[in-house]
Write a protein that holds these residues in place. Sequence first.
Motif, PDB file in Angstrom:
ATOM      1  N   ASN A  21       0.860  -1.180   0.000  1.00  0.00           N
ATOM      2  CA  ASN A  21       0.000   0.000   0.000  1.00  0.00           C
ATOM      3  C   ASN A  21       0.898   1.232   0.000  1.00  0.00           C
ATOM      4  O   ASN A  21       1.875   1.294   0.751  1.00  0.00           O
ATOM      5  CB  ASN A  21      -0.900  -0.012   1.233  1.00  0.00           C
ATOM      6  N   GLN A  22       0.576   2.208  -0.829  1.00  0.00           N
ATOM      7  CA  GLN A  22       1.474   3.342  -1.006  1.00  0.00           C
ATOM      8  C   GLN A  22       1.760   4.097   0.275  1.00  0.00           C
ATOM      9  O   GLN A  22       2.838   4.679   0.438  1.00  0.00           O
ATOM     10  CB  GLN A  22       0.926   4.310  -2.058  1.00  0.00           C
ATOM     11  N   ILE A  23       0.828   4.075   1.227  1.00  0.00           N
ATOM     12  CA  ILE A  23       1.059   4.794   2.479  1.00  0.00           C
ATOM     13  C   ILE A  23       2.260   4.239   3.225  1.00  0.00           C
ATOM     14  O   ILE A  23       2.884   4.930   4.033  1.00  0.00           O
ATOM     15  CB  ILE A  23      -0.215   4.759   3.369  1.00  0.00           C
ATOM     16  N   LYS A  26       5.370   6.353   2.355  1.00  0.00           N
ATOM     17  CA  LYS A  26       4.768   7.679   2.231  1.00  0.00           C
ATOM     18  C   LYS A  26       5.741   8.734   1.697  1.00  0.00           C
ATOM     19  O   LYS A  26       5.335   9.695   1.048  1.00  0.00           O
ATOM     20  CB  LYS A  26       4.228   8.108   3.595  1.00  0.00           C
ATOM     21  N   TRP A  48      -3.480   5.231  -3.573  1.00  0.00           N
ATOM     22  CA  TRP A  48      -4.285   6.223  -2.850  1.00  0.00           C
ATOM     23  C   TRP A  48      -4.761   7.274  -3.829  1.00  0.00           C
ATOM     24  O   TRP A  48      -4.050   7.642  -4.775  1.00  0.00           O
ATOM     25  CB  TRP A  48      -3.484   6.871  -1.725  1.00  0.00           C
ATOM     26  N   MET A  74      -7.697   0.583  -4.244  1.00  0.00           N
ATOM     27  CA  MET A  74      -7.590   2.038  -4.138  1.00  0.00           C
ATOM     28  C   MET A  74      -8.137   2.462  -2.784  1.00  0.00           C
ATOM     29  O   MET A  74      -9.199   2.005  -2.347  1.00  0.00           O
ATOM     30  CB  MET A  74      -8.384   2.731  -5.249  1.00  0.00           C
ATOM     31  N   CYS A  75      -7.416   3.326  -2.100  1.00  0.00           N
ATOM     32  CA  CYS A  75      -7.874   3.939  -0.851  1.00  0.00           C
ATOM     33  C   CYS A  75      -8.119   5.422  -1.123  1.00  0.00           C
ATOM     34  O   CYS A  75      -7.295   6.051  -1.753  1.00  0.00           O
ATOM     35  CB  CYS A  75      -6.810   3.819   0.230  1.00  0.00           C
ATOM     36  N   ARG A  76      -9.161   6.020  -0.754  1.00  0.00           N
ATOM     37  CA  ARG A  76     -10.326   5.474  -0.132  1.00  0.00           C
ATOM     38  C   ARG A  76     -11.495   6.368  -0.425  1.00  0.00           C
ATOM     39  O   ARG A  76     -11.337   7.506  -0.855  1.00  0.00           O
ATOM     40  CB  ARG A  76     -10.125   5.296   1.373  1.00  0.00           C
ATOM     41  N   THR A 102     -10.064   4.748  -9.703  1.00  0.00           N
ATOM     42  CA  THR A 102      -9.791   3.313  -9.547  1.00  0.00           C
ATOM     43  C   THR A 102      -9.845   2.614 -10.900  1.00  0.00           C
ATOM     44  O   THR A 102      -8.929   1.871 -11.271  1.00  0.00           O
ATOM     45  CB  THR A 102     -10.800   2.672  -8.588  1.00  0.00           C
ATOM     46  N   GLU A 256       0.171  -2.648   4.669  1.00  0.00           N
ATOM     47  CA  GLU A 256      -0.203  -1.244   4.845  1.00  0.00           C
ATOM     48  C   GLU A 256       0.253  -0.778   6.221  1.00  0.00           C
ATOM     49  O   GLU A 256      -0.231  -1.256   7.243  1.00  0.00           O
ATOM     50  CB  GLU A 256      -1.725  -1.068   4.716  1.00  0.00           C
TER      51      GLU A 256
END
Length: 284
Positions: A21-23, A26, A48, A74-76, A102, A256
Amino acid sequence: MSAERPEQPERPEQLERLAINQITVKGWSFEETVRGLARHGIGWLGAWVGPVEEYGPERAATLLRDHGIRVSSMCRAGFFTGKNPDGGGLDHDANRRAVELTAAIGGDVLYLVSGGVRDDLDLERSRATVVEGIAELVPYAASAGVRLAVEPLHPMMCAERSVTVTLDQALDVVEGFDPAHVGLAVDTYNVWWDPGLHASLARAAGRIIGYQVCDWLVPQPHPTFGRGLPGDGAIDLRSITRAVGAAGFDGPIEVEIFNEKVWAADPDDVLASVVAGFPRHVLP
């Protein structure tokens, strides 16, 4: 016309399901993230909305394709109760835009965060509002080929982020919709503590469309930014992965991490640690 595609490293079989997850990284831009995943032999990205919008969805789709990276989620979107800790409350246009983004980058799973308790403090009505909001968004998402993933968050986030706090609650919501359009997202940080976890996962057979992992650090350094890399905490991730698999989910497994120390580290080092620990700490 895109540049010549970079040569892709051979991906070990035990990493075929690994998504980042890209976060988690960051400090990297969208482009740096995609290039970094490819460099480490990771084939899935949990994107994201913000970074994709900033980079441009068409450019993002090309970059992902050129580097052999697929989109795990995809978030969110969501915040159907009008309560959003980031400000802004319920934004119908933003939710529809998240659906569009998305689909534009080749994804088909959009995570939903329910939203916290309404200003009138009516918890029951807050939860009913979530169902109404999802019902309103479903036709738009279905027309774009995007499935909505209802994600329960940890109970400590009920007031400001999500009135949906257990897998059973999320399943009560999900089961009211066509499984082709609405499914369940399981995040180990949010559900590992639940004494009914494995019974709920068995009940969720055929409904899980997203799976995220991280660890619960002891002591918890922060109620939101306290997630640890797999293997660094108290969660038996392998047993949860096994139960999620028994419920029929065999898709990408997203790491994530929300953690200031992880974000301050070199993202290449973070990815190297995840790659090294994933087969041992996450896979059953």
